[in-house]
Design an enzyme around this catalytic site. Structure first.
Site, short mmCIF file in Angstrom:
data_model
loop_
_atom_site.label_atom_id
_atom_site.label_comp_id
_atom_site.label_asym_id
_atom_site.label_seq_id
_atom_site.Cartn_x
_atom_site.Cartn_y
_atom_site.Cartn_z
N HIS A 43 0.83 -1.10 0.01
CA HIS A 43 0.11 0.07 -0.10
C HIS A 43 1.01 1.41 0.03
CE1 HIS A 43 -2.93 3.09 1.28
NE2 HIS A 43 -3.62 2.38 0.71
N GLU A 97 -3.49 2.28 -7.36
CA GLU A 97 -3.94 3.36 -6.80
C GLU A 97 -2.91 4.40 -6.72
OE1 GLU A 97 -6.48 2.16 -2.92
OE2 GLU A 97 -4.48 1.92 -2.51
O1 LIG Z 1 -6.36 1.50 0.33
C1 LIG Z 1 -7.14 2.41 0.13
C2 LIG Z 1 -6.93 3.45 -0.69
O2 LIG Z 1 -5.71 3.98 0.12
C3 LIG Z 1 -7.76 4.63 -0.97
O3 LIG Z 1 -8.28 5.62 -0.15
P1 LIG Z 1 -9.15 6.46 -0.19
O4 LIG Z 1 -10.28 5.88 -0.66
O5 LIG Z 1 -9.58 7.21 1.06
O6 LIG Z 1 -8.56 7.59 -1.25
#
Ligand SMILES: O=C[C@H](O)COP(=O)(O)O
Length: 234
Positions: free
Chosen positions: A88, A157
């Site tokens: 992550h 992401e």
């Molecule tokens: O693991 C999830 C991601 O980091 C997305 O986070 P977010 O939905 O708060 O932008």
């Protein structure tokens, strides 16, 4: 589709239990066929009897030992946890995990047959440097990773989209997912500021096999709405 909630450093043990029960009740009530994953904070891991798959946000690649602040396989086994998030962006960029460390972690949990949600994504400066630089950067995050691993899920992401309310355009997501699918045929999730207002259109994009949601997933009702969208599109 795969609808995943990363609860990050939020929700107490009691709140997590309530959350998982609510999501489970929703899935059961509408007989949803979606794969729903929830990654609670470390101290909220437990044995949840639920249709939700509970995974760990992190663990050290060891059974147990002297690794202060970490948990190991023994702790995951206690709750029969067989799913883990690796790579992550917050672990890469805030906590400084290197690709080498991530590969070690990946291989350790792969050998154990864990379902691995492996995250990749570029910071803003790489995106602004143009597509070639950006894709080259993302490629480095695949180094040492067995992209053919049968229990692999990849989450794209973009770092600049996480928790910012910003997202790439739908065309950009489509374009990047197409390229990432060439690197691995594993299910590919999109993550970064997914919320009820945009989840349906994101889930409709070609080569988006699900979403990994942070902030907007903290509200069980909103998270269930995203499960509902996935069901409608399936
Ligand atoms: O693991 C999830 C991601 O980091 C997305 O986070 P977010 O939905 O708060 O932008």
């Amino acid at each position: 589709m795969i609808i995943a909630a990363n609860l990050k450093t939020n929700l107490t043990r009691k709140e997590t239990k309530k959350y998982i029960n609510e999501v489970d009740a929703y899935i059961t009530s509408c007989n949803s066929s979606q794969e729903v994953l929830v990654f609670p904070a470390m101290s909220s891991l437990d044995t949840y009897k639920s249709s939700v798959v509970v995974g760990a946000q992190n663990a050290y690649p060891t059974d147990n030992g002297a690794f202060t602040g970490e948990i190991g396989l023994t702790h995951l086994n206690e709750f029969d946890i067989k799913t883990i998030l690796i790579g992550h962006s917050e672990r890469r960029h805030i906590l400084g995990e290197t690709q080498e460390e991530l590969v070690k972690k990946f291989n350790y949990f792969k050998e154990l047959g864990f379902k691995i949600v492996y995250c990749v994504g570029e910071p803003l400066e790489k995106r602004e440097a143009g597509k070639d630089v950006m894709m080259e950067y993302i490629s480095t995050q695949y180094e040492g990773i067995d992209t053919q691993y049968e229990n692999l899920i990849i989450a794209y992401e973009p770092v600049w989209a996480i928790g910012t309310g910003l997202t790439p355009t739908l065309d950009d997501i489509k374009d990047i997912h197409k390229e990432l699918k060439d690197k691995s045929s594993a299910p590919l999730l999109y993550g970064g500021s997914v919320k009820v207002a945009n989840a349906k259109e994101v889930l409709s994009i070609e080569n988006v096999d699900g979403v990994l949601v942070g902030s907007a997933a903290l509200c069980a009702e909103d998270f269930c709405k995203m499960i509902e969208f996935a069901e409608e599109l399936s």
